[in-house]
Design a protein around this motif. Structure first.
Motif, PDB file in Angstrom:
ATOM      1  N   ASP A  75       0.846  -1.197   0.000  1.00 23.16           N
ATOM      2  CA  ASP A  75       0.000   0.000   0.000  1.00 23.16           C
ATOM      3  C   ASP A  75       0.880   1.244   0.000  1.00 23.16           C
ATOM      4  OD1 ASP A  75      -1.860   1.996   0.299  1.00 23.16           O
ATOM      5  OD2 ASP A  75      -2.359   1.512   2.379  1.00 23.16           O
ATOM      6  N   TYR A  76       0.961   1.891  -1.145  1.00 25.85           N
ATOM      7  CA  TYR A  76       1.660   3.172  -1.240  1.00 25.85           C
ATOM      8  C   TYR A  76       0.669   4.257  -1.665  1.00 25.85           C
ATOM      9  CZ  TYR A  76       5.959   0.492  -0.838  1.00 25.85           C
ATOM     10  OH  TYR A  76       6.964  -0.337  -0.383  1.00 25.85           O
ATOM     11  N   SER A  77      -0.473   4.273  -0.983  1.00 31.37           N
ATOM     12  CA  SER A  77      -1.519   5.230  -1.319  1.00 31.37           C
ATOM     13  C   SER A  77      -1.126   6.630  -0.864  1.00 31.37           C
ATOM     14  CB  SER A  77      -2.832   4.826  -0.648  1.00 31.37           C
ATOM     15  OG  SER A  77      -2.705   4.914   0.764  1.00 31.37           O
ATOM     16  N   TRP A  78      -1.713   7.616  -1.515  1.00 29.02           N
ATOM     17  CA  TRP A  78      -1.444   9.006  -1.164  1.00 29.02           C
ATOM     18  C   TRP A  78      -1.995   9.373   0.209  1.00 29.02           C
ATOM     19  CZ3 TRP A  78       2.045  12.273  -2.102  1.00 29.02           C
ATOM     20  CH2 TRP A  78       2.691  12.316  -3.341  1.00 29.02           C
ATOM     21  N   ARG A  79      -2.989   8.667   0.689  1.00 29.95           N
ATOM     22  CA  ARG A  79      -3.522   9.008   2.011  1.00 29.95           C
ATOM     23  C   ARG A  79      -2.435   8.891   3.077  1.00 29.95           C
ATOM     24  NH1 ARG A  79      -8.537   9.384   4.593  1.00 29.95           N
ATOM     25  NH2 ARG A  79      -8.362   9.105   6.868  1.00 29.95           N
ATOM     26  N   ARG A  80      -1.651   7.823   3.009  1.00 30.67           N
ATOM     27  CA  ARG A  80      -0.572   7.651   3.988  1.00 30.67           C
ATOM     28  C   ARG A  80       0.435   8.783   3.883  1.00 30.67           C
ATOM     29  NH1 ARG A  80       1.817   1.709   3.546  1.00 30.67           N
ATOM     30  NH2 ARG A  80       3.126   2.617   5.164  1.00 30.67           N
ATOM     31  N   SER A  81       0.802   9.138   2.661  1.00 27.49           N
ATOM     32  CA  SER A  81       1.761  10.223   2.484  1.00 27.49           C
ATOM     33  C   SER A  81       1.163  11.551   2.931  1.00 27.49           C
ATOM     34  CB  SER A  81       2.188  10.310   1.015  1.00 27.49           C
ATOM     35  OG  SER A  81       2.804   9.110   0.597  1.00 27.49           O
ATOM     36  N   ALA A  82      -0.105  11.788   2.632  1.00 24.76           N
ATOM     37  CA  ALA A  82      -0.750  13.044   3.014  1.00 24.76           C
ATOM     38  C   ALA A  82      -0.772  13.206   4.530  1.00 24.76           C
ATOM     39  CB  ALA A  82      -2.169  13.091   2.451  1.00 24.76           C
ATOM     40  N   GLU A  83      -0.996  12.131   5.256  1.00 29.87           N
ATOM     41  CA  GLU A  83      -0.975  12.216   6.723  1.00 29.87           C
ATOM     42  C   GLU A  83       0.417  12.594   7.219  1.00 29.87           C
ATOM     43  OE1 GLU A  83      -2.454   8.388   7.767  1.00 29.87           O
ATOM     44  OE2 GLU A  83      -4.566   9.007   7.625  1.00 29.87           O
ATOM     45  N   ALA A  84       1.461  12.065   6.558  1.00 29.31           N
ATOM     46  CA  ALA A  84       2.827  12.438   6.934  1.00 29.31           C
ATOM     47  C   ALA A  84       3.087  13.912   6.636  1.00 29.31           C
ATOM     48  CB  ALA A  84       3.832  11.555   6.203  1.00 29.31           C
ATOM     49  N   TYR A  85       2.554  14.416   5.522  1.00 30.23           N
ATOM     50  CA  TYR A  85       2.725  15.840   5.215  1.00 30.23           C
ATOM     51  C   TYR A  85       1.995  16.723   6.217  1.00 30.23           C
ATOM     52  CZ  TYR A  85       5.370  15.411   0.905  1.00 30.23           C
ATOM     53  OH  TYR A  85       6.386  15.188  -0.005  1.00 30.23           O
ATOM     54  N   LEU A  86       0.852  16.296   6.712  1.00 33.20           N
ATOM     55  CA  LEU A  86       0.167  17.084   7.731  1.00 33.20           C
ATOM     56  C   LEU A  86       1.024  17.229   8.981  1.00 33.20           C
ATOM     57  CD1 LEU A  86      -3.547  15.898   7.460  1.00 33.20           C
ATOM     58  CD2 LEU A  86      -2.580  18.116   6.810  1.00 33.20           C
ATOM     59  N   ASP A  87       1.729  16.169   9.335  1.00 34.10           N
ATOM     60  CA  ASP A  87       2.648  16.251  10.466  1.00 34.10           C
ATOM     61  C   ASP A  87       3.789  17.221  10.154  1.00 34.10           C
ATOM     62  OD1 ASP A  87       3.568  15.148  13.120  1.00 34.10           O
ATOM     63  OD2 ASP A  87       5.310  14.672  11.885  1.00 34.10           O
ATOM     64  N   LEU A  88       4.298  17.171   8.920  1.00 34.32           N
ATOM     65  CA  LEU A  88       5.364  18.086   8.515  1.00 34.32           C
ATOM     66  C   LEU A  88       4.880  19.535   8.561  1.00 34.32           C
ATOM     67  CD1 LEU A  88       8.314  18.094   7.328  1.00 34.32           C
ATOM     68  CD2 LEU A  88       7.241  18.208   5.084  1.00 34.32           C
ATOM     69  N   TYR A  89       3.661  19.794   8.119  1.00 38.42           N
ATOM     70  CA  TYR A  89       3.119  21.152   8.176  1.00 38.42           C
ATOM     71  C   TYR A  89       3.052  21.648   9.622  1.00 38.42           C
ATOM     72  CZ  TYR A  89       1.458  20.156   3.386  1.00 38.42           C
ATOM     73  OH  TYR A  89       1.352  19.824   2.060  1.00 38.42           O
ATOM     74  N   GLN A  90       2.646  20.767  10.528  1.00 40.94           N
ATOM     75  CA  GLN A  90       2.553  21.173  11.927  1.00 40.94           C
ATOM     76  C   GLN A  90       3.936  21.530  12.473  1.00 40.94           C
ATOM     77  OE1 GLN A  90      -0.344  21.672  13.377  1.00 40.94           O
ATOM     78  NE2 GLN A  90       0.759  22.561  15.118  1.00 40.94           N
ATOM     79  N   GLN A  91       4.947  20.754  12.090  1.00 41.45           N
ATOM     80  CA  GLN A  91       6.313  21.085  12.516  1.00 41.45           C
ATOM     81  C   GLN A  91       6.744  22.431  11.939  1.00 41.45           C
ATOM     82  OE1 GLN A  91       9.298  17.834  12.368  1.00 41.45           O
ATOM     83  NE2 GLN A  91       7.603  16.546  11.672  1.00 41.45           N
ATOM     84  N   ALA A  92       6.409  22.692  10.685  1.00 42.94           N
ATOM     85  CA  ALA A  92       6.777  23.965  10.063  1.00 42.94           C
ATOM     86  C   ALA A  92       6.096  25.135  10.765  1.00 42.94           C
ATOM     87  CB  ALA A  92       6.413  23.943   8.583  1.00 42.94           C
ATOM     88  N   ILE A  93       4.818  24.973  11.106  1.00 47.04           N
ATOM     89  CA  ILE A  93       4.092  26.036  11.801  1.00 47.04           C
ATOM     90  C   ILE A  93       4.735  26.322  13.154  1.00 47.04           C
ATOM     91  CG2 ILE A  93       1.890  26.553  12.917  1.00 47.04           C
ATOM     92  CD1 ILE A  93       0.560  25.030  10.515  1.00 47.04           C
ATOM     93  N   ALA A  94       5.138  25.256  13.843  1.00 48.26           N
ATOM     94  CA  ALA A  94       5.809  25.448  15.129  1.00 48.26           C
ATOM     95  C   ALA A  94       7.142  26.163  14.959  1.00 48.26           C
ATOM     96  CB  ALA A  94       6.013  24.104  15.810  1.00 48.26           C
ATOM     97  N   ARG A  95       7.906  25.820  13.940  1.00 43.48           N
ATOM     98  CA  ARG A  95       9.195  26.470  13.665  1.00 43.48           C
ATOM     99  C   ARG A  95       8.986  27.939  13.312  1.00 43.48           C
ATOM    100  NH1 ARG A  95      14.206  23.435  14.269  1.00 43.48           N
ATOM    101  NH2 ARG A  95      13.722  21.245  13.863  1.00 43.48           N
ATOM    102  N   ALA A  96       8.004  28.203  12.456  1.00 38.30           N
ATOM    103  CA  ALA A  96       7.757  29.577  12.030  1.00 38.30           C
ATOM    104  C   ALA A  96       7.343  30.440  13.229  1.00 38.30           C
ATOM    105  CB  ALA A  96       6.671  29.618  10.959  1.00 38.30           C
ATOM    106  N   GLY A  97       6.560  29.844  14.127  1.00 38.98           N
ATOM    107  CA  GLY A  97       6.151  30.583  15.296  1.00 38.98           C
ATOM    108  C   GLY A  97       7.284  30.892  16.244  1.00 38.98           C
ATOM    109  N   ALA A  98       8.357  30.102  16.159  1.00 42.02           N
ATOM    110  CA  ALA A  98       9.515  30.301  17.045  1.00 42.02           C
ATOM    111  C   ALA A  98      10.471  31.366  16.531  1.00 42.02           C
ATOM    112  CB  ALA A  98      10.260  28.987  17.230  1.00 42.02           C
ATOM    113  N   GLY A  99      10.267  31.867  15.305  1.00 41.15           N
ATOM    114  CA  GLY A  99      11.161  32.899  14.774  1.00 41.15           C
ATOM    115  C   GLY A  99      11.621  32.587  13.376  1.00 41.15           C
ATOM    116  N   LYS A 100      12.701  33.204  12.946  1.00 44.09           N
ATOM    117  CA  LYS A 100      13.199  33.056  11.577  1.00 44.09           C
ATOM    118  C   LYS A 100      13.714  31.644  11.354  1.00 44.09           C
ATOM    119  CE  LYS A 100      14.274  37.779  10.244  1.00 44.09           C
ATOM    120  NZ  LYS A 100      13.359  37.767   9.111  1.00 44.09           N
ATOM    121  N   PRO A 101      13.733  31.198  10.078  1.00 45.58           N
ATOM    122  CA  PRO A 101      14.222  29.850   9.753  1.00 45.58           C
ATOM    123  C   PRO A 101      15.648  29.633  10.219  1.00 45.58           C
ATOM    124  CG  PRO A 101      13.146  30.840   7.853  1.00 45.58           C
ATOM    125  CD  PRO A 101      13.275  31.912   8.869  1.00 45.58           C
TER     126      PRO A 101
END
Length: 496
Positions: free
Chosen positions: A470-496
Motif C-alpha cells: 500500500d503506497y496510497s497518497w492518504r498515507r503520504s498526506a498524513e505524513a505531510y500534515l505532520d510536517l506542516y505542523q512542525q513547520a508552523i511550530a518552527r515559524a512561530g519560534a522565529g526566523k528559519p
C-alpha cells in the motif's frame, strides 16, 4: 514520524505551489505529486489550494475559469489570478496569468529546440512573487494559508521572499530532484529586482550566481525529499550537487516522505486504459493484457516468454546507457523487451537501431503515450528501472500494484519500495542490484528470468506480495500534515 492528533489536522489552510500538476500539465514525477497530494489533503478535509502558472495547456484543460484577482502593482507586467477546479477533484486551482511569460506552446520549461526557455529566470520570479502575494493575503482573496508548500527550484524563491515579511505563514519546501537547481546569472538577479537581503553565501548566492532552489533549502521552515533514502543521500557529496553542506547544516529540518501512488489512475481492477482488468485474486486478465500488448507493439504472441517493460525518460540518470550495453546479450535469451520514452537523442537513436536488429524480441516507441504506459505496466512480467539515482520514482510503485516485478538499483525511493527476492518469499517484491554497471544489471535480469522460468509458484507468491503493498497518497498526506505542523511550530519560534 509521529502521527499528528486529529485536532491539529483539522482545517489547515494550505497553499500548494508547483510548476506543473497532472492532469493540467505534466513533464514528470512532480506533476504526478502536485496533482495527487492536494487531492489527498482535500480528502482529509484540509482547505488546500493549488497555484500554478497559467500555461496555455493548463488554461485549455481546466475548463471554466473566472478572474479571482487583478494585481498590477509591484510588478511591471500585467498579472491576473484565474480560478478553477483541478479536474477529477474538488481542489480549487489558481492560475497565475502573465501571458508574456506563460502563454506559449509546448513544454513548461523547454523550447522546441529542447533547450531551457531563455527567460525562465523571469518567468519563475514572476510566479514566486504572485505566490508570495497570495500567501500574505495581498491579492484581495480574503484567504491566507497557514502553510505554503513549495516544490523544486521553480518555487524556491518563495520561502526566501516570505522570510522578509514581518508576519508570514509557515513554509515547507519539497526537493523532488536536487540536480535541477534554477541557477541564474547575478546580472539577471539584479535586473529582476530580487532582494539583496537574501543574496549571500547563506542565502541564494551560489558560486557567484543565484540558485533558486537554494532559496527553498536555506529559508523554508521545514524541508523534505520524496523518499527517506534520498533524504540521506543528498547530504553526501555523491548526491548533494554541491549543496550537501547546506543540507547537513539543516539536517534537523530535513525528512523523507515517500511519494504515494494515485490508485484512482493506477489500479489494474479499474484502469480505463486496459483491455482486461484483473486483481491479485484473479490474474487471468494480466495474461490477456500481455497478449494484447504483444499485438499492439508488434511482438510475436508468446505467453510463455517473459516480457520486460521500460517506461521513462531516456537519459543517463535513468541508467539507459546500462540498458543499451546489456541488450545485445539479453536479447540472445528467450525474452521480449518493450521500451517507451523520450530523452537524449543519442539514446533514442541507438535504441531504435538496436530494436531494428531484433524485431521479434524488442520494440521501442519514442515519445510518450499515457495509455500505452499503463498497458506496459499491466502486460509486462518485469519492469526495468536501473537508475543511477532516483529521488522516489513512481513507476516501480505502479509496477508493484500491477504485479509486474520491478528490477531496480538500490538507490533513493527504489531502495525504499522494492525488496529483493533473496530476502525470502515472505517479503520479496522484486529484484534489486547495487553497482551501476552493465555486468551488475545483466546479472540481476538473468537472475529474475531464471526465477520466472524455474519457480512459477514462488513467482506467483512474490507477485501477490507486490500487489498487496500500500503506497496510497492518504498515507503520504498524513505524513505531510505532520510536517506542516512542525513547520508552523518552527515559524512561530522565529526566523528559519
Amino acid at each position: 514520524m509521529a502521527k499528528i492528533t486529529a485536532h491539529l489536522a483539522k482545517n489547515k489552510k494550505i497553499l500548494f505551489a508547483a510548476s506543473e500538476a497532472h492532469p493540467l500539465i505534466k513533464t514528470g514525477g512532480l506533476g504526478d505529486v502536485a496533482g495527487a497530494l492536494p487531492a489527498a489533503l482535500h480528502d482529509l478535509r484540509q482547505d488546500v489550494r493549488l497555484i500554478l502558472p497559467a500555461y496555455r495547456d493548463a488554461m485549455r484543460d481546466i475548463g471554466d475559469l473566472k478572474v479571482a484577482s487583478l494585481r498590477m502593482q509591484d510588478d511591471p507586467y500585467p498579472l491576473r489570478l484565474l480560478e478553477g477546479k483541478l479536474p477529477g477533484s474538488g481542489v480549487p486551482v489558481w492560475l497565475v496569468d502573465s501571458p508574456l511569460h506563460f502563454d506559449r506552446a509546448g513544454n513548461p520549461y523547454l523550447g522546441a529546440d529542447g533547450r531551457d526557455w531563455p527567460d525562465n529566470a523571469d518567468r519563475y520570479a514572476i510566479f514566486a512573487r504572485a505566490v508570495r502575494a497570495v500567501a500574505l493575503n495581498q491579492m484581495g482573496l480574503a484567504w491566507q494559508p497557514d502553510v505554503v508548500h513549495c516544490n523544486d527550484w521553480q518555487t524556491g524563491l518563495v520561502p526566501a521572499l516570505l522570510s522578509l515579511a514581518p508576519t508570514r505563514p509557515a513554509s515547507v519546501f519539497t526537493i523532488h530532484n536536487l540536480a535541477y537547481q534554477g541557477v541564474v546569472a547575478a546580472t539577471d538577479y539584479r535586473r529582476l529586482g530580487l532582494p539583496a537581503e537574501v543574496w549571500s553565501v547563506e542565502g541564494l548566492e551560489f558560486y557567484g550566481q543565484a540558485s533558486y532552489i537554494k532559496g527553498g533549502l536555506a529559508y523554508a521552515d521545514m524541508l523534505n525529499t520524496v523518499s527517506p533514502t534520498y533524504a540521506e543521500e543528498i547530504r553526501t557529496p555523491a548526491f548533494g550537487c554541491q549543496l550537501e553542506g547546506l543540507l547537513q547544516r539543516r539536517t534537523d529540518r530535513l525528512v523523507g516522505i515517500l511519494n504515494g501512488a494515485d490508485y484512482r489512475e493506477w489500479d489494474p481492477e479499474h484502469d480505463r486504459h486496459l483491455p482486461h482488468h484483473y486483481s491479485a485474486a484473479s490474474l487471468q486478465g494480466k495474461a490477456a493484457n500481455k497478449t494484447a500488448l504483444q499485438r499492439e507493439v508488434g511482438l510475436p504472441r508468446a505467453p510463455e516468454v517473459p516480457l520486460i517493460g521500460l517506461v521513462g525518460r531516456l537519459v543517463e540518470q535513468k541508467g539507459v546507457d546500462l540498458v543499451l550495453a546489456i541488450l545485445p546479450a539479453l536479447l540472445q535469451q528467450p525474452v521480449q523487451v518493450v521500451i517507451l520514452g523520450s530523452g537524449d537523442p543519442a539514446f533514442e537513436k541507438a535504441l531504435t537501431i538496436l530494436a531494428g536488429h531484433y524485431p521479434q524480441h524488442c520494440q521501442v516507441k519514442i515519445g510518450f503515450d499515457e495509455g500505452l504506459a499503463h498497458r506496459i505496466e499491466a502486460g509486462a512480467d518485469l519492469f526495468l528501472m536501473p537508475s543511477r539515482y532516483e529521488p522516489c520514482g513512481l513507476n516501480q510503485i505502479y509496477s508493484l500494484r500491477y504485479g509486474t516485478l520491478p528490477v531496480v538499483r538500490r538507490t533513493g525511493g527504489l531502495a525504499d519500495t522494492v525488496t529483493d527476492w533473496s530476502e525470502g518469499l515472505a517479503r520479496a517484491t522484486g529484484f534489486v542490484f547495487d553497482a551501476a554497471t552493465p555486468p551488475a544489471l545483466l546479472e540481476v535480469v538473468l537472475r529474475a528470468l531464471q526465477h520466472y522460468r524455474d519457480d512459477p509458484v514462488g513467482w506467483r507468491r512474490v507477485v501477490g506480495n507486490a500487489m498487496a503493498r500500500d503506497y496510497s497518497w492518504r498515507r503520504s498526506a498524513e505524513a505531510y500534515l505532520d510536517l506542516y505542523q512542525q513547520a508552523i511550530a518552527r515559524a512561530g519560534a522565529g526566523k528559519p
